[in-house]
Design an enzyme around this catalytic site. Structure first.
Site, PDB file in Angstrom:
ATOM      1  CB  VAL A 189      -0.490   0.042   1.028  1.00  0.00           C
ATOM      2  CG1 VAL A 189      -1.940   1.317   1.576  1.00  0.00           C
ATOM      3  CG2 VAL A 189      -2.187  -0.937   0.882  1.00  0.00           C
ATOM      4  CD  GLU A 190       2.556   4.088   4.370  1.00  0.00           C
ATOM      5  OE1 GLU A 190       3.150   4.546   3.340  1.00  0.00           O
ATOM      6  OE2 GLU A 190       2.337   3.492   5.094  1.00  0.00           O
ATOM      7  CB  SER A 191       6.525   2.138  -1.541  1.00  0.00           C
ATOM      8  OG  SER A 191       7.017   0.805  -0.531  1.00  0.00           O
ATOM      9  CE1 TYR A 205      -1.144   4.224   3.925  1.00  0.00           C
ATOM     10  CE2 TYR A 205      -2.345   2.430   6.254  1.00  0.00           C
ATOM     11  CZ  TYR A 205      -0.813   3.070   5.462  1.00  0.00           C
ATOM     12  OH  TYR A 205       0.244   3.013   5.998  1.00  0.00           O
TER      13      TYR A 205
END
Length: 530
Positions: A145-147, A251
């Site tokens: 999800v982040e990167s 998120y």
């Protein structure tokens, strides 16, 4: 004894061994049947008493037979099977918001395969760290999800690395950032800091992992404010009931959707690449600074592969003040250690001798050689910035100045260089455009010329051409203009040139930026936050 009694006694005597064998067989079968993968963990406990009985029974029959060893716990076929067996967020993943994102991932199987392949370099290490801390293995999916598991990922908010730390948070959790090195991109350092931070947030939110994840994304203060608002209104304070930023509201469901998919990817028609459930790299102490191209050669790998495992280094050489270690693929680790031990100290870093010329200063010399001023001062023991013409300086010079081509993703339009062309007698815009493989309209726009304008001999024109290679690790960043933004402020924030931003977005220098306007930026992540 009668004949009948003799026959009965004989039959009973013949049956006795068979009955004993059958009884033993039934008893042993109950104890040694191979457990399924799901039952393996409970095997030892469930058969403890049974094992003791089996050993006693065997001893009665013959003392020569030793007890059989317990079957070993099953090994996972790959890292995805290991994750699937240990996911624990599935019970909290039942929600309409999760289902929408679940559908998106399910219809983008190619994306899932590509990111999973990239994750294969790092995810085993992250799982090991989570299990060592007794934290949910589900968190190993958070960098998806982040990167998108890209250690060079960089956001419009200046977040960097697998775990997307912004500079202020990185400083708060003790991550080092300097000209040579950015710990936010260091796989070991950033993972350790991220898990520390998540643990701290989880304690703050009383073990609620959904609120913990929301706080990791939006900040603990933002989540606490939302909780206080709901308490005042007498509303529930669980994640689904809070009014949080739109990005945060997507998120957490993104992670939960991934949890459901990785629980059983086949049911979504997603085929994940095989990633062995084993270490992908070894941490090797280098004992000091070393040229990264030299290190790659010693290990028998490409420079790109070395940077992929060691993305924290901003330059062609490791930082003089550390960290003094490199992550090397496990299959090459022994070779690297042997070769490094035999490498003479003088060959660790290449040096260039530079003779100071008229007009030189430390700033211009550092810029020309792509090194920081502090290093020139240190290596030459300079007490001041005063230089003498003819003075010789030792400049650390890499053996490969631009080794990062294959690590640049989505930057086809960014590898452009501006050059100056001096108009000659007889030149026309169409001839100049044809010579440089550009259009007349581009020449007019780049040089703010009027349609039909005449050019004169000696006049200089700006021409943008494709560069042979980017100078660092470049990432495409989407940026939305905010109130008070200007081209110069945006350029300064991301270490860019205003002319580049104008060219990438096809806008004129006199154009006004509007809040909410979208800009495309190509940011060198090794320089952006210095």
């Amino acid at each position: 004894m009668t004949t009948t009694d003799t026959l009965t006694w004989g039959l009973n005597l013949a049956r006795a061994p068979r009955l004993l064998i059958i009884s033993l067989g039934v008893l042993l079968t109950a104890c040694v049947s191979q457990p399924s993968r799901q039952q393996a963990v409970d095997y030892r406990a469930s058969c403890a008493t049974c094992t003791a009985d089996r050993q006693l029974t065997v001893v009665r029959k013959t003392k020569a037979v030793a007890p059989e060893p317990l079957p070993s716990l099953p090994e996972y076929q790959d890292v995805w099977e290991r994750i699937a067996a240990k996911l624990s967020f599935t019970d909290i993943a039942r929600h309409a918001r999760v289902e929408k994102l679940e559908d998106w991932y399910a219809t983008h199987g190619h994306y899932m395969t590509k990111v999973s392949d990239r994750a294969g370099h790092y995810i085993y290490h992250i799982i090991e760290q989570l299990e060592a801390r007794d934290m949910p293995v589900d968190l190993a999916l958070l960098p998806f999800v982040e990167s998108a598991y890209d250690p060079f990922a960089y956001s419009h908010g200046r977040a960097a690395g697998l775990w997307q730390f912004i500079p202020n948070t990185a400083k708060y959790v003790g991550i080092e950032q300097n000209w040579w090195y950015d710990g936010r991109r260091d796989v070991l350092v950033a993972t350790d800091a991220a898990l520390d931070y998540l643990s701290s947030l989880n304690q703050r939110f009383d073990g609620d992992w959904m609120l913990t994840l929301a706080a990791y994304n939006a900040g603990a203060g933002t989540v606490n404010k939302a909780i206080r608002r709901n308490k005042k209104k007498g509303r529930p304070t669980d994640f689904w009931s809070l009014d949080l930023p739109r990005e945060t509201e997507r998120y957490v469901p993104k992670l939960l959707a991934l949890v459901k998919i990785f629980r059983n990817p086949a049911s979504y028609n997603i085929t994940l690449p095989h990633v062995e459930d084993a270490p992908r790299f070894a941490k090797i102490n280098t004992g000091g600074q070393i040229d990264l191209a030299k290190a790659a050669s010693l290990a028998g790998i490409t420079v790109e592969e070395l940077y992929r495992y060691n993305p924290g280094f901003n330059r062609w050489v490791t930082a003089p003040d550390g960290p003094h270690y490199l992550l090397i693929p496990t299959s090459n680790a022994a070779q690297f250690q042997t070769q490094l031990a035999a490498l003479p100290e003088k060959q660790r870093v290449r040096w260039t001798r530079y003779k100071v010329a008229k007009g030189d200063n430390l700033i211009s010399i550092a810029k020309r050689h792509h090194v920081d001023i502090a290093s020139i001062r240190r290596f030459n023991e300079l007490n001041s910035d005063m230089l003498r013409i003819g003075q010789e300086l030792l400049i650390p010079g890499g053996s490969q100045s631009a080794p990062l081509d294959n690590l640049n993703r989505g930057v086809a339009s960014s590898g452009r260089q501006q050059r100056k062309y001096t108009v000659r007698r007889g030149d026309t815009l169409s001839e100049i455009a044809k010579t440089h493989s550009v259009s007349v309209n581009q020449l007019i726009r780049w040089n703010r010329l009027d349609q039909g304008a005449l050019i004169k001999p000696g006049q200089q024109l700006s021409i943008w051409t494709n560069a042979s290679a980017p100078s660092g690790i470049v990432r495409k960043v989407g940026y939305k203009v905010r109130n008070g933004d200007s081209l110069s402020a945006i350029a300064s924030r991301f270490k860019l040139k205003v002319a580049d931003i104008l060219e990438w977005n096809g806008i004129g220098r006199s154009s006004y930026l509007q809040p909410g306007q979208s800009l495309t930026l190509y940011v060198d992540v090794t320089r952006a936050d210095l």
